[in-house]
Design an enzyme around this catalytic site. Structure first.
Site, PDB file in Angstrom:
ATOM      1  N   ARG A   1      12.222  -2.905  10.894  1.00 50.81           N
ATOM      2  CA  ARG A   1      10.633  -2.245  11.632  1.00 50.81           C
ATOM      3  C   ARG A   1      10.989  -3.413  13.027  1.00 50.81           C
ATOM      4  O   ARG A   1      11.000  -4.135  12.212  1.00 50.81           O
ATOM      5  CB  ARG A   1       9.697  -1.554  10.986  1.00 50.81           C
ATOM      6  CG  ARG A   1       9.146  -0.893  10.250  1.00 50.81           C
ATOM      7  CD  ARG A   1       8.164  -0.689   9.667  1.00 50.81           C
ATOM      8  NE  ARG A   1       6.705  -0.883   9.959  1.00 50.81           N
ATOM      9  CZ  ARG A   1       5.709  -1.331   9.488  1.00 50.81           C
ATOM     10  NH1 ARG A   1       5.827   0.230   7.651  1.00 50.81           N
ATOM     11  NH2 ARG A   1       4.591  -1.309   9.694  1.00 50.81           N
TER      12      ARG A   1
ATOM     13  N   ARG B   1      -8.911   1.036  10.037  1.00 54.73           N
ATOM     14  CA  ARG B   1      -8.451  -0.226   9.860  1.00 54.73           C
ATOM     15  C   ARG B   1     -10.409  -0.758  10.674  1.00 54.73           C
ATOM     16  O   ARG B   1      -9.223  -1.739  10.925  1.00 54.73           O
ATOM     17  CB  ARG B   1      -7.569   0.068  10.382  1.00 54.73           C
ATOM     18  CG  ARG B   1      -5.669  -0.517  10.126  1.00 54.73           C
ATOM     19  CD  ARG B   1      -4.562  -0.314  10.753  1.00 54.73           C
ATOM     20  NE  ARG B   1      -3.874  -1.067  10.755  1.00 54.73           N
ATOM     21  CZ  ARG B   1      -2.559  -0.976   9.898  1.00 54.73           C
ATOM     22  NH1 ARG B   1      -2.882   0.439   9.887  1.00 54.73           N
ATOM     23  NH2 ARG B   1      -1.546  -1.706   9.986  1.00 54.73           N
TER      24      ARG B   1
ATOM     25  N   ARG C   1      -0.167  -9.284  13.342  1.00 56.89           N
ATOM     26  CA  ARG C   1      -0.438  -7.767  12.981  1.00 56.89           C
ATOM     27  C   ARG C   1      -1.017  -8.971  11.053  1.00 56.89           C
ATOM     28  O   ARG C   1      -2.207  -8.604  11.358  1.00 56.89           O
ATOM     29  CB  ARG C   1       0.347  -7.495  12.277  1.00 56.89           C
ATOM     30  CG  ARG C   1       0.675  -6.452  12.780  1.00 56.89           C
ATOM     31  CD  ARG C   1       2.868  -5.466  12.155  1.00 56.89           C
ATOM     32  NE  ARG C   1       2.486  -5.354  10.835  1.00 56.89           N
ATOM     33  CZ  ARG C   1       3.311  -4.671  10.076  1.00 56.89           C
ATOM     34  NH1 ARG C   1       4.576  -5.547  10.582  1.00 56.89           N
ATOM     35  NH2 ARG C   1       3.287  -3.826   9.034  1.00 56.89           N
TER      36      ARG C   1
ATOM     37  N   LYS D   1       0.806  -1.108  -0.315  1.00 55.50           N
ATOM     38  CA  LYS D   1       0.120   0.223   0.298  1.00 55.50           C
ATOM     39  C   LYS D   1       0.866   1.085   0.402  1.00 55.50           C
ATOM     40  O   LYS D   1       0.789   2.016  -0.717  1.00 55.50           O
ATOM     41  CB  LYS D   1      -0.761  -0.144   1.052  1.00 55.50           C
ATOM     42  CG  LYS D   1      -1.597  -1.732   1.581  1.00 55.50           C
ATOM     43  CD  LYS D   1      -2.686  -1.103   2.213  1.00 55.50           C
ATOM     44  CE  LYS D   1      -1.841  -1.341   4.404  1.00 55.50           C
ATOM     45  NZ  LYS D   1      -1.189  -2.575   4.174  1.00 55.50           N
TER      46      LYS D   1
ATOM     47  N   ARG E   1      11.896  -6.239   3.884  1.00 52.60           N
ATOM     48  CA  ARG E   1      11.204  -4.800   3.904  1.00 52.60           C
ATOM     49  C   ARG E   1      12.636  -3.985   4.695  1.00 52.60           C
ATOM     50  O   ARG E   1      13.270  -4.407   5.843  1.00 52.60           O
ATOM     51  CB  ARG E   1      10.389  -4.278   4.643  1.00 52.60           C
ATOM     52  CG  ARG E   1      10.223  -2.616   4.689  1.00 52.60           C
ATOM     53  CD  ARG E   1       8.794  -2.202   4.877  1.00 52.60           C
ATOM     54  NE  ARG E   1       8.048  -2.989   5.589  1.00 52.60           N
ATOM     55  CZ  ARG E   1       6.836  -3.072   5.963  1.00 52.60           C
ATOM     56  NH1 ARG E   1       5.998  -2.312   4.912  1.00 52.60           N
ATOM     57  NH2 ARG E   1       5.918  -3.315   7.248  1.00 52.60           N
TER      58      ARG E   1
HETATM   59  P1  AP5 Z   1       5.328  -2.273   1.568  1.00 50.82           P
HETATM   60  O1  AP5 Z   1       4.406  -0.501   0.575  1.00 50.82           O
HETATM   61  O2  AP5 Z   1       6.143  -1.435   2.506  1.00 50.82           O
HETATM   62  O3  AP5 Z   1       3.238  -2.484   2.470  1.00 50.82           O
HETATM   63  P2  AP5 Z   1       2.100  -1.926   3.251  1.00 50.82           P
HETATM   64  O4  AP5 Z   1       1.306  -2.440   2.554  1.00 50.82           O
HETATM   65  O5  AP5 Z   1       2.531  -0.331   3.385  1.00 50.82           O
HETATM   66  O6  AP5 Z   1       2.947  -2.861   4.996  1.00 50.82           O
HETATM   67  P3  AP5 Z   1       2.762  -1.740   5.606  1.00 50.82           P
HETATM   68  O7  AP5 Z   1       3.322  -2.845   6.772  1.00 50.82           O
HETATM   69  O8  AP5 Z   1       3.648  -0.184   5.905  1.00 50.82           O
HETATM   70  O9  AP5 Z   1       1.650  -1.959   6.478  1.00 50.82           O
HETATM   71  P4  AP5 Z   1       0.581  -2.239   7.974  1.00 50.82           P
HETATM   72  O10 AP5 Z   1      -0.559  -1.568   7.120  1.00 50.82           O
HETATM   73  O11 AP5 Z   1       0.605  -3.378   8.604  1.00 50.82           O
HETATM   74  O12 AP5 Z   1       1.517  -1.099   8.675  1.00 50.82           O
HETATM   75  P5  AP5 Z   1       0.776   0.576   9.568  1.00 50.82           P
HETATM   76  O13 AP5 Z   1       2.684   1.510   8.911  1.00 50.82           O
HETATM   77  O14 AP5 Z   1       0.305   0.733   9.015  1.00 50.82           O
HETATM   78  O15 AP5 Z   1       5.725  -2.729   0.749  1.00 50.82           O
HETATM   79  C1  AP5 Z   1       6.117  -4.483   2.187  1.00 50.82           C
HETATM   80  C2  AP5 Z   1       7.401  -4.363   1.182  1.00 50.82           C
HETATM   81  O16 AP5 Z   1       7.437  -4.705   0.246  1.00 50.82           O
HETATM   82  C3  AP5 Z   1       7.942  -3.182   1.336  1.00 50.82           C
HETATM   83  O17 AP5 Z   1      10.231  -3.710   1.296  1.00 50.82           O
HETATM   84  C4  AP5 Z   1       8.924  -3.081  -0.346  1.00 50.82           C
HETATM   85  O18 AP5 Z   1       9.318  -2.322  -1.435  1.00 50.82           O
HETATM   86  C5  AP5 Z   1       7.839  -4.495  -1.335  1.00 50.82           C
HETATM   87  N1  AP5 Z   1       6.821  -4.291  -2.194  1.00 50.82           N
HETATM   88  C6  AP5 Z   1       5.481  -3.771  -2.263  1.00 50.82           C
HETATM   89  N2  AP5 Z   1       5.830  -4.104  -3.187  1.00 50.82           N
HETATM   90  C7  AP5 Z   1       6.172  -4.592  -3.863  1.00 50.82           C
HETATM   91  C8  AP5 Z   1       5.897  -5.580  -4.937  1.00 50.82           C
HETATM   92  N3  AP5 Z   1       4.890  -5.490  -6.381  1.00 50.82           N
HETATM   93  N4  AP5 Z   1       6.903  -6.871  -5.217  1.00 50.82           N
HETATM   94  C9  AP5 Z   1       7.488  -6.734  -4.695  1.00 50.82           C
HETATM   95  N5  AP5 Z   1       7.787  -6.000  -2.878  1.00 50.82           N
HETATM   96  C10 AP5 Z   1       7.008  -5.486  -3.351  1.00 50.82           C
HETATM   97  O19 AP5 Z   1       1.137   0.088  10.765  1.00 50.82           O
HETATM   98  C11 AP5 Z   1       1.903  -0.027  11.257  1.00 50.82           C
HETATM   99  C12 AP5 Z   1       1.603  -0.083  12.989  1.00 50.82           C
HETATM  100  O20 AP5 Z   1       0.556   1.319  13.328  1.00 50.82           O
HETATM  101  C13 AP5 Z   1       0.174  -1.414  13.148  1.00 50.82           C
HETATM  102  O21 AP5 Z   1       0.483  -2.222  13.801  1.00 50.82           O
HETATM  103  C14 AP5 Z   1      -0.750  -0.933  14.334  1.00 50.82           C
HETATM  104  O22 AP5 Z   1       0.081  -0.785  15.304  1.00 50.82           O
HETATM  105  C15 AP5 Z   1      -0.659   1.245  13.848  1.00 50.82           C
HETATM  106  N6  AP5 Z   1      -1.618   2.107  13.266  1.00 50.82           N
HETATM  107  C16 AP5 Z   1      -1.329   2.466  11.993  1.00 50.82           C
HETATM  108  N7  AP5 Z   1      -2.329   2.286  11.589  1.00 50.82           N
HETATM  109  C17 AP5 Z   1      -3.764   2.010  12.476  1.00 50.82           C
HETATM  110  C18 AP5 Z   1      -5.117   2.942  12.612  1.00 50.82           C
HETATM  111  N8  AP5 Z   1      -5.516   3.483  11.747  1.00 50.82           N
HETATM  112  N9  AP5 Z   1      -5.813   1.543  13.567  1.00 50.82           N
HETATM  113  C19 AP5 Z   1      -4.908   1.366  15.081  1.00 50.82           C
HETATM  114  N10 AP5 Z   1      -3.348   1.991  14.315  1.00 50.82           N
HETATM  115  C20 AP5 Z   1      -2.575   1.356  13.412  1.00 50.82           C
END
Ligand code: AP5
Length: 212
Positions: free
Chosen positions: A159, A88, A170, A13, A127
């Site tokens: 991370r 979420r 997660r 994403k 990552r």
């Molecule tokens: P990347 O683009 O980083 O993936 P992503 O979907 O953004 O993954 P996240 O792990 O950041 O999402 P998340 O929703 O778990 O975490 P968030 O930070 O929101 O890609 C991943 C990897 O793959 C990278 O290395 C990239 O280079 C590679 N890649 C990408 N596309 C590719 C492709 N097509 N082919 C090959 N490789 C590829 O949340 C973290 C924490 O914050 C949560 O657990 C929670 O504690 C808190 N939090 C955040 N938002 C909320 C909310 N709304 N409510 C409550 N808690 C929240």
């Protein structure tokens, strides 16, 4: 355009949101990035959020809803935005609708990115991130010099919540709380499904089509 990028951890994403943000000049509002910056800077928000984020749990709804409401009031979000990682939960989705309705606005599209669990785990485990916001993958998008950010020369790290046990939690939390949003936005007629199990450029092509 007012967009939500929805999908499981590691699906890509953030990678796609950064591309569209650059192409369309839309602010990329990622709640995970906002929370991690607050944790690094040890602000009050960071101190509250740290335990939840490190454990792979969701930060309480009231807190993230407040963060997003404040962020969307900034002038750069007046012409649209990409929300990444928010909403979420159903209460978050309802609160977002309320925030927008108060301004006579609504979401244009919700892009739901999906891929197999095996793909998610492979992407998350490889990552590497920099404090400047750049994100790499040891295999799929490596930096020019191992462990060093191409953009700012900073040291890359994994991370804390990308370690195995936390990733499992997660994914479990995603299945339990966030999956429901697919039906919610499908019923609203604004959900578009994107097969994210392909190369970043192929996924970007589908995203551009979905937004055209
Ligand atoms: P990347 O683009 O980083 O993936 P992503 O979907 O953004 O993954 P996240 O792990 O950041 O999402 P998340 O929703 O778990 O975490 P968030 O930070 O929101 O890609 C991943 C990897 O793959 C990278 O290395 C990239 O280079 C590679 N890649 C990408 N596309 C590719 C492709 N097509 N082919 C090959 N490789 C590829 O949340 C973290 C924490 O914050 C949560 O657990 C929670 O504690 C808190 N939090 C955040 N938002 C909320 C909310 N709304 N409510 C409550 N808690 C929240």
């Amino acid at each position: 355009m007012r967009l939500v990028f929805l999908g499981p951890p590691g699906v890509g994403k953030g990678t796609q949101a950064r591309r569209i943000s650059e192409q369309r000049g839309l602010p990329h509002v990622a709640t995970g990035d906002i929370l991690r910056a607050a944790i690094r800077e040890k602000t009050e928000l960071g101190k509250t959020a740290k335990g939840y984020v490190d454990a792979g749990a969701l930060v309480p709804d009231e807190l993230v809803i407040r963060i997003v409401a404040e962020r969307l009031e900034k002038p750069d979000a007046a012409g649209g935005f990409i929300l990444d990682g928010f909403p979420r939960t159903l209460p978050q989705a309802e609160a977002l609708d309320d925030i927008l309705r108060e301004r006579d606005l609504s979401l244009d599209r919700v892009l739901f990115f999906y891929a197999s669990d095996e793909t998610l785990v492979e992407r998350i485990s490889g990552r590497r991130s920099c404090a400047c916001g750049a994100v790499y993958h040891v295999r799929f998008d490596p930096p020019k010099k191992e462990g060093i950010c191409d953009r700012c020369g900073g040291r890359l790290s994994q991370r804390k919540d990308d370690r195995e046990g936390t990733v499992r939690e997660r994914l479990r939390v995603y299945g339990e709380r966030t999956n429901d949003l697919i039906g919610y936005y499908d019923a609203a007629g604004i959900l578009i499904r994107i097969d994210a199990g392909r190369s970043p450029d192929e996924v970007s092509r589908s995203v551009r089509q979905a937004l055209s």
